[in-house]
Design a protein around this motif. Sequence first.
Motif, short mmCIF file in Angstrom:
data_model
loop_
_atom_site.label_atom_id
_atom_site.label_comp_id
_atom_site.label_asym_id
_atom_site.label_seq_id
_atom_site.Cartn_x
_atom_site.Cartn_y
_atom_site.Cartn_z
N VAL A 82 0.86 -1.18 0.00
CA VAL A 82 0.00 0.00 0.00
C VAL A 82 0.90 1.24 0.00
O VAL A 82 1.59 1.50 0.98
N LEU A 85 1.16 4.02 2.87
CA LEU A 85 1.49 3.60 4.23
C LEU A 85 3.01 3.46 4.37
O LEU A 85 3.73 3.32 3.40
N GLU A 89 4.06 -0.07 8.60
CA GLU A 89 2.62 -0.33 8.52
C GLU A 89 2.31 -1.43 7.52
O GLU A 89 1.42 -2.26 7.74
N ILE A 92 3.18 -4.82 9.16
CA ILE A 92 2.29 -5.32 10.22
C ILE A 92 0.83 -5.37 9.79
O ILE A 92 -0.03 -5.81 10.55
N LEU A 93 0.54 -4.92 8.57
CA LEU A 93 -0.85 -4.84 8.10
C LEU A 93 -1.59 -6.16 8.32
O LEU A 93 -1.15 -7.21 7.90
N GLY A 94 -2.73 -6.04 9.01
CA GLY A 94 -3.54 -7.22 9.25
C GLY A 94 -3.19 -7.97 10.53
O GLY A 94 -3.99 -8.73 11.05
N ALA A 96 -1.55 -6.20 13.22
CA ALA A 96 -0.96 -5.07 13.94
C ALA A 96 -0.95 -5.29 15.45
O ALA A 96 -1.93 -5.79 16.02
N LYS A 144 7.73 -8.72 4.82
CA LYS A 144 6.32 -8.98 5.11
C LYS A 144 6.09 -10.48 5.29
O LYS A 144 5.41 -10.92 6.22
N LYS B 188 -6.66 -1.06 8.22
CA LYS B 188 -7.21 -2.01 7.25
C LYS B 188 -8.05 -1.27 6.21
O LYS B 188 -7.98 -1.56 5.02
N ILE B 204 -6.54 -10.01 4.79
CA ILE B 204 -7.64 -9.13 5.19
C ILE B 204 -8.80 -9.36 4.23
O ILE B 204 -8.61 -9.43 3.02
#
Lengths: 509, 319
Positions: A82, A85, A89, A92-94, A96, A144, B188, B204
């Motif tokens: 993304v 971000l 971020e 750690i997305l999802g 966090a 990631k 998210k 997600i």
Amino acid sequence: MKIYSNGVVANEDVSLDLKKGEIHALLGENGAGKSTLMKVLFGIESPDQGKILLKGQETAIKSPQDAIAKGIGMVHQHFMLVPSLSVAENIILGVAPVKGIFIDKKRAVQEARDIAEKYNFHIDVTARVEEIPVGVKQKVEILKALYRGAEILILDEPTAVLTPQETGELFVQLKKLKENGHTVIFISHKLDEIKEICDRATIMRNGRSMGTYQVAGMSTDEMSRLMVGREVVLKFEKKPAERRQTLMQVRDLTVHNSQGVLKVDHLSFDVKGGEILGIAGVEGNGQSELVEVMTGLNQNYQGTVRVANTDIRKKSIKEIRNRSLAHIPEDRMKSGCAGTLNILENLFSNQYERKEFSGRMFLKSREMQKKAKEWIAQYRVKCSSYKQKVGMLSGGNIQKVIVAREFSTNPSIIIANQPTRGIDVGASELIRRRLLEFRDAGCAVILISADLNEVLSLSDRLAVMYKGQFAGIFTDAEQVAEDLLGQYMLGIKKDEKLEGAIYESCETL
Amino acid sequence: MLNGIFSVEFVNSILRATTPILFATMASSVAAKAGICNMALEGMMLLSALFGVLFSALGGGIFGAATGLSQFASFGVGFLLTVLVGGIIGMIFAFCILQMKADEILAAIALNLVASGGTIMLLMAVTGEKGASNAIASVAAPKVTIPLIESIPVLGKILSGQNLLTWLSLLSVVVMHLFLYKTPMGLKIRAVGENKDAAESVGISAKKVQYIALTISGMLASMGGFYLSGGYMNMFTRDMAAGRGYIALAASSMGADTPIGGFLVSILFGIAQAVANLMQLTTIPMQLIQMIPYLTTLIGLGVYSYVRMKRRKRLLQSE
């Protein structure tokens, strides 16, 4: 760890086994089934037959989430990041870390930093992803996967977007990962890279695995033969070429893509009426960019391109096509046809303005229907009627519709980009024969193909494209051995001086 | 006219005009951050304006609509029920576009048209009138008087005596900012809105996240709608949203879909509305004056596009 997978078309009887702590190359041309196999491993697609064993136990990988949970991470060729971000971020997305209802930003940054340090990745985790260079983005992707506990890391052509320096850095890090006990699957068709860092290699061709080999005990020649070897020899009754006037002239053509990467590098060549110039090469070596310029789709280039003696700079696609140029695009769904329109509408999309089919106000539908039926019969398009939507046809039949359309304008120059990719033998045969017929009638044909069989059997002259240049050119295509061709395609061999790309007679530009 | 602008009343009138737009702008921001253009804001506001009147009348029926605590209680019932229904409308909208794969613009137009006609029909069914809800004894949102500050000159008159919902709209800016930028769900939402594939690649569920964002969006829009009939005015009139949903879309997008940016632009539109209200006292034709807020939107969007185009050009050059 052992993995068997078995699909119908894309993969057949493929077996691949991975050892802990190795870098395993998956080697093969585009369309050889590497990506499909990886999609199966990462849970994007499910195998029709066969099984996957993970640490000796049979498992089913149902989804990418499932794959992540089982310790498989994937770095896609197109980054899944993304942009707005920060690096941390994205990592750690999802998953966090939280403090109360808020994200624990300090811990997130710290954890990202820790994992980067652990694997010796020197990156600023607070930088925004959109501001970092491609090489770093790739590191973020790897981090990631590692942050989520990946033990097996799939890298899909990781060096395709990297500079040589970045590639070197990546290799150092991959070796470090290996020392830490991680397993890396390295998908590539670049033999020198595989030689450099991989322990073992599984070679794929036409959806089958050609065996797994120790990289150390194998020469690049052997690898290339296994990768691009010719199985069946196509035979065509071919008259000797009767060359006529020059119809396509390309001089010093240089093209950069939208990211500013050099894709076509000072390329010059001529094509005369009555001959087929084959351009072979592994995909992504500038063929698409070359075609885009020749057909007017891309106006952003340096150099000169003359179609039928007219400079096409600042000419619209329509003006170029009106100089009787036909184009069979490589991506038939994206730029070849309009899937939701019917066969008739697609057949006339390049010529509905012609007097025979269009009156002052309305299209002459009766004439169009008559012609459409005629072409459908001529090209043996399997369909219920011309009213059928093109998107509902099979790949081969869609291609036949496109070819029928392009050939129906009686072109004098044909640019055929991967005209038979992914279609059945019958349709391929038909298209190849038509190309030869046009050549015999005096048409200049440029055939771009990754299918060695095809370029070898159809071309009069054959050029091999590698990194935006012609690595070699053969004036008598039929005399070329495929082993040799493979070496040119993979950049093992490269002629410093090119002879036969340009005709002396037309140095009048 | 100038006297009018430099008065306490004018500041109050700005706040009054800003409140509904601000709620709707926050509603638009949260949806936009999740990658959805919520054009149905207009209809959501209009529906909530009517439900606000009906539900607070219901609350009034239970608690009695006198003053003080019972006013607060009946307002509370009306407000909470309206916001609940707003959330449900948001979910229905989400269902249409996420589950049934309807085009988001077409679904929004349908919802807006249903709201426009449906509110009149419902009003007719309940009161027998087609234009306004005069017949319903609805309870308006209470004003907040702050004892000590009240007595400060000028400032006291601005800070004290504001509608409770005006305060709530300002609070929503802070809450939405914290939500979008400090919580895991906010992260998210932003990830899904920007790169759905990236979000899904780490497990997600984009659909779930967008459902949540649209539900919140519906709830915020309904607060704006409630204010229209229970603060800005004390009754429901037909089509009283009057394009505020669309103005909010513009405000949100001009504010780069951030709560803070949207807040600043909302105030700009509030000022335009307040100026228009003030100019109604002059001899300039009404129709021209009523154009002001919408003209401001148009100019604002023009300026926004221009600035964005320039920025993009500069970015391309720097590459």
